[in-house]
Enzyme design. Structure first.
Site, PDB file in Angstrom:
ATOM      1  N   GLU A  94       0.841  -1.104   0.088  1.00 49.10           N
ATOM      2  CA  GLU A  94       0.064  -0.105   0.018  1.00 49.10           C
ATOM      3  C   GLU A  94       0.887   1.343   0.026  1.00 49.10           C
ATOM      4  OE1 GLU A  94      -3.825  -1.988   2.085  1.00 49.10           O
ATOM      5  OE2 GLU A  94      -2.339  -1.117   3.482  1.00 49.10           O
ATOM      6  N   CYS A 107       3.458   8.332   1.215  1.00 50.69           N
ATOM      7  CA  CYS A 107       4.040   7.459   2.233  1.00 50.69           C
ATOM      8  C   CYS A 107       4.150   6.202   1.514  1.00 50.69           C
ATOM      9  CB  CYS A 107       2.884   7.243   3.377  1.00 50.69           C
ATOM     10  SG  CYS A 107       3.217   6.223   4.747  1.00 50.69           S
ATOM     11  N   CYS A 114       6.331  -7.130   7.513  1.00 44.73           N
ATOM     12  CA  CYS A 114       7.320  -6.605   8.354  1.00 44.73           C
ATOM     13  C   CYS A 114       7.690  -7.718   9.424  1.00 44.73           C
ATOM     14  CB  CYS A 114       7.030  -5.363   9.032  1.00 44.73           C
ATOM     15  SG  CYS A 114       8.612  -4.857   9.752  1.00 44.73           S
ATOM     16  N   CYS A 118       6.453  -5.265  15.835  1.00 44.37           N
ATOM     17  CA  CYS A 118       6.211  -4.329  16.937  1.00 44.37           C
ATOM     18  C   CYS A 118       4.340  -4.607  17.344  1.00 44.37           C
ATOM     19  CB  CYS A 118       6.011  -3.063  16.461  1.00 44.37           C
ATOM     20  SG  CYS A 118       7.685  -2.429  15.952  1.00 44.37           S
ATOM     21  N   CYS A 121       1.465  -2.824  15.930  1.00 41.56           N
ATOM     22  CA  CYS A 121       1.311  -2.269  14.335  1.00 41.56           C
ATOM     23  C   CYS A 121       0.629  -3.451  13.577  1.00 41.56           C
ATOM     24  CB  CYS A 121       2.819  -2.318  13.817  1.00 41.56           C
ATOM     25  SG  CYS A 121       3.010  -1.960  12.176  1.00 41.56           S
ATOM     26  N   CYS A 341      -1.472   5.571   9.810  1.00 45.53           N
ATOM     27  CA  CYS A 341       0.001   4.938  10.402  1.00 45.53           C
ATOM     28  C   CYS A 341      -0.312   3.640  10.979  1.00 45.53           C
ATOM     29  CB  CYS A 341       0.603   5.792  11.469  1.00 45.53           C
ATOM     30  SG  CYS A 341       1.004   7.146  10.987  1.00 45.53           S
TER      31      CYS A 341
HETATM   32  N1  SAH Z   1       8.950   0.347  10.095  1.00 45.35           N
HETATM   33  C1  SAH Z   1       9.227   1.754  10.287  1.00 45.35           C
HETATM   34  C2  SAH Z   1       8.450   2.578   9.348  1.00 45.35           C
HETATM   35  C3  SAH Z   1       6.888   2.164   9.089  1.00 45.35           C
HETATM   36  S1  SAH Z   1       5.821   2.329  10.465  1.00 45.35           S
HETATM   37  C4  SAH Z   1       9.078   2.105  11.700  1.00 45.35           C
HETATM   38  O1  SAH Z   1       8.624   1.469  12.522  1.00 45.35           O
HETATM   39  O2  SAH Z   1       9.522   3.261  11.952  1.00 45.35           O
HETATM   40  C5  SAH Z   1       5.505   4.210  10.359  1.00 45.35           C
HETATM   41  C6  SAH Z   1       5.109   4.763  11.986  1.00 45.35           C
HETATM   42  O3  SAH Z   1       3.668   4.310  12.184  1.00 45.35           O
HETATM   43  C7  SAH Z   1       5.926   4.148  12.772  1.00 45.35           C
HETATM   44  O4  SAH Z   1       6.430   5.365  13.755  1.00 45.35           O
HETATM   45  C8  SAH Z   1       5.326   3.227  13.629  1.00 45.35           C
HETATM   46  O5  SAH Z   1       5.762   2.894  14.910  1.00 45.35           O
HETATM   47  C9  SAH Z   1       3.894   4.103  13.578  1.00 45.35           C
HETATM   48  N2  SAH Z   1       2.937   2.865  13.694  1.00 45.35           N
HETATM   49  C10 SAH Z   1       2.793   1.683  13.670  1.00 45.35           C
HETATM   50  N3  SAH Z   1       1.660   1.152  14.196  1.00 45.35           N
HETATM   51  C11 SAH Z   1       0.748   1.990  14.611  1.00 45.35           C
HETATM   52  C12 SAH Z   1      -0.474   2.393  14.878  1.00 45.35           C
HETATM   53  N4  SAH Z   1      -1.291   1.347  14.784  1.00 45.35           N
HETATM   54  N5  SAH Z   1      -1.015   3.406  15.204  1.00 45.35           N
HETATM   55  C13 SAH Z   1      -0.028   4.579  15.001  1.00 45.35           C
HETATM   56  N6  SAH Z   1       1.156   4.607  14.683  1.00 45.35           N
HETATM   57  C14 SAH Z   1       1.846   3.483  14.261  1.00 45.35           C
HETATM   58 FE1  SF4 Z   2       7.441  -2.837  11.267  1.00 43.11          FE
HETATM   59 FE2  SF4 Z   2       5.256  -1.894  12.050  1.00 43.11          FE
HETATM   60 FE3  SF4 Z   2       7.405  -2.210  13.697  1.00 43.11          FE
HETATM   61 FE4  SF4 Z   2       7.457  -0.327  11.536  1.00 43.11          FE
HETATM   62  S1  SF4 Z   2       6.274  -0.268  13.407  1.00 43.11           S
HETATM   63  S2  SF4 Z   2       8.977  -1.863  12.189  1.00 43.11           S
HETATM   64  S3  SF4 Z   2       6.188  -1.500  10.139  1.00 43.11           S
HETATM   65  S4  SF4 Z   2       6.155  -3.973  12.888  1.00 43.11           S
END
Ligand code: SAH
Ligand code: SF4
Length: 368
Positions: A94, A107, A114, A118, A121, A341
């Site tokens: 996406e 974006c 991934c 986390c 996420c 995000c």
């Molecule tokens: N993997 C990279 C970039 C993609 S995620 C990273 O983790 O930085 C982009 C941003 O969205 C990151 O700061 C991530 O922590 C945040 N993010 C992930 N899941 C989210 C959620 N459910 N709500 C809000 N932000 C989120």
């Molecule tokens: Fe991967 Fe989501 Fe963690 Fe970013 S926030 S590193 S996309 S698992």
């Protein structure tokens, strides 16, 4: 067969010059071709009129310009637009365009799924499938430009590109670096390096490499100010804890002539939004080239986390501001089309799940 031909799309200028050298052609051919592909959005050799007919024919035989394909498009009520792009093997990723009065931010994704896992996420919960190629990454900008009706002589529509879609960009360094080079090249998309942001969960060695190779803007997903909590939210912290991560950040900022690092901090109700959390965060970041971006948590099916209430988010911001830490609250965009995000899930087939150390924990498959 298209598979036998080399895809020139997404190669950096150096890569293209190497390709042309192999054909006995001069380096300037690379600049010509890049101008056609990226500035004019042209993917057809036959129409590249300043390249000799003989060379165009040769190119069509041995090479191709293969861009990703759009599977579906969603428009949100707030002008945010999300494309789902088809990858090989039924996968999808996406890309999201977020228009604002003074800029347009795209974006982009760097991986299908991934592996960083986390806990908050949606992409992480999908597991990891594969790295995107530089062509897939650059192709997202190319397609969005085309879809948004970009004309080379008109105003830019996409002014900023952020690697904040699916995937951990620094875990796909080999493909992300040439893609960045195309984004910032004068003959590529010609976007200022300050307007290209790589967001990472904290892969320290790659942060140092990026500082050396290409000093674009850096955003770091911090999300917690102590190691015990960050270990639980962002598992890579067990390998590169906060102190080590921040040292890499300050080194990075120094190389970028004092430019600040953005620290992303997702606001999880009752998890990381207490006054003590903010005190610790302020202590880590005060008097440093740092800016905090508080991101209201975006829920997705199956998560137990809740978004911190707005008054709490504002209290956190004020607490940080009082300590002299520059802080903003990210406006949530596109959440009615799951484009906010952390909501990007795409479609990940033959899902594989890795934990730290690349130990394979489970594999599951899903029909496309
Ligand atoms: N993997 C990279 C970039 C993609 S995620 C990273 O983790 O930085 C982009 C941003 O969205 C990151 O700061 C991530 O922590 C945040 N993010 C992930 N899941 C989210 C959620 N459910 N709500 C809000 N932000 C989120
Ligand atoms: Fe991967 Fe989501 Fe963690 Fe970013 S926030 S590193 S996309 S698992």
């Amino acid at each position: 067969m298209s598979d036998a031909r080399v895809n020139l799309f997404g190669l950096s200028r150096e890569g293209l010059e190497g390709f042309f050298a192999g054909l006995g052609e001069k380096p300037f051919r690379a600049r010509q071709l890049m101008t056609w592909m990226y500035r004019f959005g042209n993917a057809d050799f036959a129409t590249m009129t300043d390249i000799s007919k003989a060379l165009r024919t040769r190119l069509a035989e041995i090479a191709e310009i293969r861009t990703p394909e759009i599977r579906s498009l969603h428009d949100a009520g707030d002008g945010t637009r999300k494309w789902m792009l088809s990858m090989d093997g039924g996968q999808a990723i996406e890309t999201v365009f977020i228009p604002e009065p003074a800029r347009g931010t795209l974006c982009i994704s760097s991986q299908v799924g991934c592996a960083m896992d986390c806990s908050f996420c949606a992409t992480g919960k999908q597991g990891f499938n594969r790295n995107l190629s530089a062509a897939d990454i650059v192709g997202q900008v190319w397609l969005a430009n085309r879809e948004l009706g970009y004309r080379q002589d008109g105003d830019r529509i996409i002014t900023n590109v952020v690697f904040m879609g699916m995937g951990e960009p620094l875990a796909n360094y080999r493909q992300v670096l040439p893609a960045i080079r195309v984004l910032i090249d004068d003959f590529g998309f010609n976007i200022s390096r300050r307007r290209v942001t790589v967001s990472t969960s904290g892969l320290v060695p790659q942060i140092d490499r990026l500082a050396e190779d290409c000093n674009v803007a850096l955003a770091v997903s911090l999300h917690a100010a102590d190691d015990a909590l960050r270990d639980a939210l962002v598992p890579i912290n067990r390998r590169h804890p906060i102190e080590e991560l921040l040292e890499a950040c300050w080194r990075y900022a120094e190389r970028g002539a004092g430019r600040h690092i953005t620290f992303e901090y997702v606001m999880l109700d009752g998890v990381n939004d207490g006054e003590a959390d903010m005190r610790r965060l302020a202590k880590l970041l005060a008097n440093r080239p740092a800016k905090v971006n508080l991101i209201p948590f975006n829920p997705f099916p199956g998560t137990d986390y809740r978004r911190s209430p707005l008054p709490v988010i504002e209290r956190c911001r004020d607490q940080l501001l009082r300590k002299g830490v520059r802080t903003t609250i990210r406006r949530t965009r596109g959440d009615d089309i799951d484009a906010a995000c952390g909501q990007l899930a795409g479609q990940v087939n033959d899902r594989m799940r890795y934990r730290l150390g690349n130990k394979l924990v489970s594999i599951s498959a899903r029909a496309s």
